[in-house]
Design a protein around this motif. Structure first.
Motif, short mmCIF file in Angstrom:
data_model
loop_
_atom_site.label_atom_id
_atom_site.label_comp_id
_atom_site.label_asym_id
_atom_site.label_seq_id
_atom_site.Cartn_x
_atom_site.Cartn_y
_atom_site.Cartn_z
N VAL A 195 0.63 -1.33 -0.14
CA VAL A 195 0.05 0.15 0.06
C VAL A 195 0.91 1.22 0.09
O VAL A 195 2.05 1.52 0.64
N GLN A 196 0.42 2.11 -0.90
CA GLN A 196 1.27 3.69 -0.90
C GLN A 196 0.04 4.49 -0.33
O GLN A 196 -0.91 4.48 -1.13
N ALA A 197 0.43 5.29 0.54
CA ALA A 197 -0.35 6.12 1.20
C ALA A 197 -0.28 7.44 0.95
O ALA A 197 0.99 8.15 1.14
N THR A 198 -1.36 8.43 0.65
CA THR A 198 -1.20 9.84 0.27
C THR A 198 -2.35 10.49 0.78
O THR A 198 -3.42 9.94 1.32
N GLY A 199 -2.33 11.94 0.78
CA GLY A 199 -3.56 12.74 1.18
C GLY A 199 -3.03 13.16 2.58
O GLY A 199 -2.07 12.94 3.22
N GLY A 200 -4.07 14.20 2.98
CA GLY A 200 -3.85 14.76 4.35
C GLY A 200 -3.52 13.86 5.42
O GLY A 200 -2.79 14.09 6.37
N PHE A 201 -4.51 12.66 5.33
CA PHE A 201 -4.31 12.08 6.48
C PHE A 201 -3.01 11.34 6.71
O PHE A 201 -2.56 10.86 7.74
N ALA A 243 -1.57 0.30 8.58
CA ALA A 243 -0.76 -0.90 8.57
C ALA A 243 -1.39 -1.75 8.97
O ALA A 243 -1.59 -3.09 8.84
N ASP A 244 -2.23 -1.40 10.32
CA ASP A 244 -2.59 -2.48 11.25
C ASP A 244 -3.69 -3.05 10.73
O ASP A 244 -4.32 -4.37 10.73
N ILE A 245 -4.60 -2.23 10.47
CA ILE A 245 -6.03 -2.64 9.85
C ILE A 245 -5.82 -3.74 8.61
O ILE A 245 -6.71 -4.62 8.21
N PHE A 246 -5.11 -2.98 7.67
CA PHE A 246 -4.67 -3.80 6.45
C PHE A 246 -3.92 -4.96 6.67
O PHE A 246 -3.87 -5.76 5.68
N GLU A 247 -3.13 -4.98 7.70
CA GLU A 247 -2.10 -5.95 7.75
C GLU A 247 -1.31 -5.86 6.66
O GLU A 247 -0.81 -7.21 6.10
N GLN A 248 -0.80 -4.85 6.29
CA GLN A 248 0.24 -4.59 5.08
C GLN A 248 1.13 -3.73 5.44
O GLN A 248 0.89 -2.64 6.10
N SER A 249 2.40 -3.67 4.87
CA SER A 249 3.19 -2.64 5.11
C SER A 249 2.76 -1.53 4.00
O SER A 249 2.17 -1.43 3.16
N VAL A 250 2.81 -0.23 4.81
CA VAL A 250 2.22 0.77 4.24
C VAL A 250 3.50 1.82 3.92
O VAL A 250 4.03 2.25 4.95
N THR A 251 3.62 2.33 2.66
CA THR A 251 4.94 3.48 2.43
C THR A 251 4.15 4.64 2.19
O THR A 251 3.05 4.80 1.35
N VAL A 252 4.68 5.77 2.85
CA VAL A 252 4.29 7.11 2.55
C VAL A 252 5.50 7.87 1.73
O VAL A 252 6.52 8.03 2.49
N PRO A 253 5.00 8.05 0.66
CA PRO A 253 6.16 8.75 -0.39
C PRO A 253 6.56 10.14 0.39
O PRO A 253 5.76 10.83 0.89
N GLN A 254 7.75 10.65 -0.02
CA GLN A 254 8.00 11.89 0.41
C GLN A 254 7.05 13.20 -0.09
O GLN A 254 6.46 12.59 -1.15
N GLU A 255 6.69 14.24 0.74
CA GLU A 255 5.58 14.82 0.35
C GLU A 255 5.85 15.65 -0.99
O GLU A 255 6.95 16.45 -0.95
N ILE A 256 5.11 15.33 -1.92
CA ILE A 256 5.13 16.02 -3.12
C ILE A 256 3.68 16.43 -3.51
O ILE A 256 2.89 15.80 -3.01
N GLU A 257 3.68 17.20 -4.66
CA GLU A 257 2.28 17.55 -5.25
C GLU A 257 2.32 16.50 -6.34
O GLU A 257 2.43 16.39 -7.34
N SER A 258 1.75 15.43 -5.87
CA SER A 258 1.60 14.12 -6.63
C SER A 258 0.78 14.01 -7.84
O SER A 258 1.20 13.67 -8.86
N GLY A 288 11.09 11.07 -4.19
CA GLY A 288 12.00 11.20 -3.16
C GLY A 288 11.96 9.99 -2.18
O GLY A 288 11.49 9.04 -2.61
N ASP A 289 12.48 10.13 -1.30
CA ASP A 289 12.45 9.08 -0.01
C ASP A 289 11.21 8.91 0.37
O ASP A 289 10.20 9.62 0.51
N ALA A 290 10.66 7.45 1.07
CA ALA A 290 9.69 7.26 1.65
C ALA A 290 9.68 6.64 3.04
O ALA A 290 10.97 6.08 3.21
N GLU A 291 8.85 6.76 3.83
CA GLU A 291 8.61 6.08 4.92
C GLU A 291 7.87 4.85 5.07
O GLU A 291 6.80 4.67 4.32
N THR A 292 8.14 3.75 5.65
CA THR A 292 7.42 2.53 5.67
C THR A 292 6.80 2.13 7.03
O THR A 292 7.85 2.17 7.95
N TYR A 293 5.65 1.95 7.37
CA TYR A 293 5.01 1.51 8.47
C TYR A 293 4.74 -0.20 8.40
O TYR A 293 4.15 -0.79 7.55
#
Length: 518
Positions: A408-414, A425-440, A467-472
Motif C-alpha cells: 500500500v502506498q498512502a497519500t493525502g492529508g491523513f 498498516a494494522d487494519i490492512f495487515e500490510q506494509s504501508v509506504t508514505v512517499p516524501q511529500e510532493i504534489e503528486s 524522493g525517499d519514503a517512510e514505511t510502516y
C-alpha cells in the motif's frame, strides 16, 4: 532551463505547480473557491470562479518562478476532479453551475436504474458504478426535474473541458475523465449507445473523446498575456485526479494499491485492461488506453475528522489556536492514548452518504457499542478507525476483482499523521509506504505532458522523480484486535443499510427544511 506546469483542478481549490523536468518543485500557487450547498443534497461550484482561479494560479506560479529569457515552459498539463457536469445552450452560455461529484440530488434516479437492472447493464460497459456522483444520473435528474434547462441544453461538459473551451474554443474530453461519466463505453472507447438512449442525448451534445496526451496550442492572446506565457504554449489534457494519484506515487505496478484520504478518499490499483466487478462495487477508469485504474472512492475521509473536531472538541480547538498548535495534531494525540479498537466502540463514517463499498447515497453515520466507560477520546479514536475500516471494506471488494494486494502506498492529508499511518498498516495487515511529500497529482500530470511532448517514452519513468519514503509495519498486538472488530464493522454496515433510506427520508422531510429556513 526547461520547465513544465502541472495543474490540479480540485473540488475546493485549483493548484498550479512549476516543475523542472526532473520533478523538482520550483514554485506553486493555490486558489480556492466555495462549494455551494444552497439546497438539500446540492454541491455546486461556479465555473467562472474556477476559471479565474486557474488564471490567477498560473499567473502567480509563472511570476514566482522568476524565469530568465532563455528559460522555457514546455507545456501545461492537467489533473482534474472527475464526474462534474455543466449544461450549455447553443451559444455556449452555461445554463447550470458545475454540478460536482458530491451532489446527491440524483439519488432517486440512481436507485431506479439499479432496481430496474438497467444500471448493471450500463455499469458492465462503462465501469462507473450507478450513483448520483455520475453525470449519467445527473442528466436523468435534469431531464426529469429541471426540464427547462434540459430542453435548452445543446452541450454538456465537465469543468476541465469548460476551461479548454474558454482557452481554445475546443469541445473535447480525455478518455480518463470520460470513463467516469457513466456514459462512456470503456471497451470501444466511445459514448455508449444505451446510456445515450436513456438520457435522451445524442453524440453531438457530448465532447469528442481524445487521449490524455492530446495537445492544444494557440490559446487566447488575452489570457496568454495575463499569465505571461507564449500563445503557442502547449496545453495537454492530462487525466482524472484519481488515476493520476496512482501514477503520482508510483503505484502502477500489479498489486500495488494507492490509498488516498483527503477530504474524501479512495483506494485504487492499476491494471493493463478494464476489469468489471460482477457486484458493481468498484470503478474502472482510464489513465490511458494501456493503464486502467480499478478501485473505489469513499465520500467520507478527512471531512469526518473535521466534523469530530468541530462538534466534539470545540474547546480543544480553541486551545490549540491559542497555543499555535494544529488542532488535528492535538486530536490525534488524544486518540493515541486510547488502545486500538477504542475499547469496542465502532463508528460508521457515512456523514455524507457513501460511494464504495455500499454505493448508498442515503447512508448515515453512527456510533455503535457506546457504554458508560467510553469518553470523547474513545469517540475520536473510533472516528479515525472507522474511516480506515471503511477503506478496508473497499479493499476486500477490490481484491475480488484484481487479486491480492501486495503493498500500500498512502497519500493525502491523513498521511501526515503517524497514528493514521499505523492504523492503516494494522487494519490492512500490510506494509504501508508514505512517499516524501510532493504534489503528486500535479507531478503526474506533468509526466503525462512530457510523454505527450516526446520528452519521455513512458509514464513509468516517474519513479526516478520521487524522493525517499517512510514505511510502516503492522503491529501484531493491534491487528489481532482489528481482526476481531472488522467482521463486526462489516456485518453491522449491512444490517444498518436496511434503514438508511428511512432515516434519510425523515431528515429530508424535517431536518433539511429547518436548515434551509435559517
Amino acid at each position: 532551463m526547461d520547465y513544465m506546469i502541472g495543474v490540479d483542478l480540485g473540488t475546493t481549490s485549483t493548484k498550479s505547480v512549476l516543475f523542472d523536468l526532473k520533478g523538482h518543485i520550483i514554485a506553486s500557487s493555490s486558489k480556492g473557491y466555495p462549494l455551494y450547498r444552497d439546497k438539500p443534497d446540492m454541491a455546486e461550484e461556479d465555473p467562472v470562479e474556477i476559471f479565474e482561479a486557474l488564471i490567477d494560479s498560473l499567473t502567480d506560479v509563472v511570476r514566482a518562478g522568476k524565469l530568465e529569457n532563455d528559460d522555457k515552459i514546455l507545456g501545461v498539463s492537467f489533473s482534474s476532479a472527475m464526474h462534474s457536469l455543466i449544461a450549455f445552450d447553443k451559444d455556449w452560455k452555461p445554463l447550470t453551475r458545475v454540478i460536482t461529484w458530491a451532489d446527491g440530488r440524483a439519488f432517486k434516479y440512481s436507485e431506479q436504474l439499479k432496481e430496474s437492472g438497467v444500471g448493471q447493464e450500463i455499469y458492465s460497459k462503462t465501469g462507473t458504478p450507478i450513483h448520483p456522483m455520475a453525470p449519467l444520473s445527473k442528466l436523468l435528474w435534469l431531464k426529469n426535474e429541471q426540464q427547462d434547462i434540459y430542453k435548452k441544453s445543446k452541450h454538456f461538459l465537465g469543468i476541465k473541458e469548460y476551461i479548454f473551451h474558454r482557452l481554445f474554443k475546443t469541445n473535447k474530453m480525455d478518455i480518463s475523465i470520460a470513463s467516469g461519466t457513466g456514459l462512456f463505453n470503456i471497451f470501444n472507447l466511445d459514448w455508449d449507445q444505451q446510456a445515450l438512449q436513456i438520457t435522451g442525448l445524442s453524440k453531438d451534445q457530448l465532447p469528442t473523446p481524445v487521449e490524455p496526451y492530446e495537445i492544444e496550442r494557440g490559446m487566447s492572446k488575452e489570457y496568454a498575456k495575463v499569465i505571461g506565457i507564449p500563445v503557442d504554449t502547449p496545453f495537454i489534457y492530462g487525466a482524472g485526479d484519481g488515476p493520476l494519484s496512482n501514477l503520482g506515487v508510483n503505484a502502477i505496478q500489479p498489486g500495488v494499491a494507492a490509498v488516498t484520504i483527503g477530504t474524501s478518499g479512495a483506494i485504487r490499483v492499476v491494471t493493463d485492461k478494464p476489469k468489471i466487478d460482477p457486484k458493481g462495487r468498484t470503478f474502472t477508469y482510464a489513465l490511458d488506453r494501456n493503464h486502467w485504474v480499478v478501485g473505489g472512492p469513499v465520500n467520507n475521509g478527512g471531512d469526518v475528522f473535521r466534523w469530530a473536531r468541530d462538534n466534539l472538541f470545540d474547546a480543544e480547538k480553541s486551545t490549540a489556536a491559542l497555543l499555535g498548535i494544529d488542532s488535528y495534531d492535538l486530536l490525534t494525540e488524544i486518540a493515541s492514548k486510547v488502545p486500538a479498537g477504542a475499547d469496542g466502540l465502532l463508528f460508521h463514517p457515512y456523514l455524507g452518504g457513501e460511494r464504495a463499498p455500499i454505493w448508498d447515497a442515503n447512508a448515515r453515520g453512527s456510533f455503535f457499542g457506546l457504554t458508560h466507560y467510553h469518553t470523547r477520546a474513545h469517540m475520536v479514536r473510533a472516528v479515525l478507525e472507522g474511516i480506515i475500516f471503511n477503506i478496508y471494506m473497499v479493499a476486500l471488494a477490490l481484491e475480488e476483482v484484481v487479486g491480492e494486494l501486495k503493498s500500500v502506498q498512502a497519500t493525502g492529508g491523513f498521511a501526515h499523521s503517524a497514528l493514521w499511518r499505523q492504523m492503516l498498516a494494522d487494519i490492512f495487515e500490510q506494509s504501508v509506504t508514505v512517499p516524501q511529500e510532493i504534489e503528486s497529482g500535479a507531478l503526474a500530470a506533468t509526466v503525462v505532458g512530457q510523454k505527450a511532448l516526446g520528452l519521455t517514452d513512458k509514464i513509468e519513468n516517474i519513479s526516478g522523480m520521487l524522493g525517499d519514503a517512510e514505511t510502516y509495519k503492522p503491529n501484531p498486538e493491534n491487528y489481532e484486535t482489528y481482526r476481531e472488530l472488522t467482521p463486526i464493522f462489516i456485518r453491522l454496515s449491512r444490517q444498518l443499510q436496511t434503514e438508511y433510506e428511512n432515516i434519510a427520508n425523515f431528515q429530508r422531510e424535517h431536518v433539511h427544511i429547518k436548515l434551509t429556513e435559517k
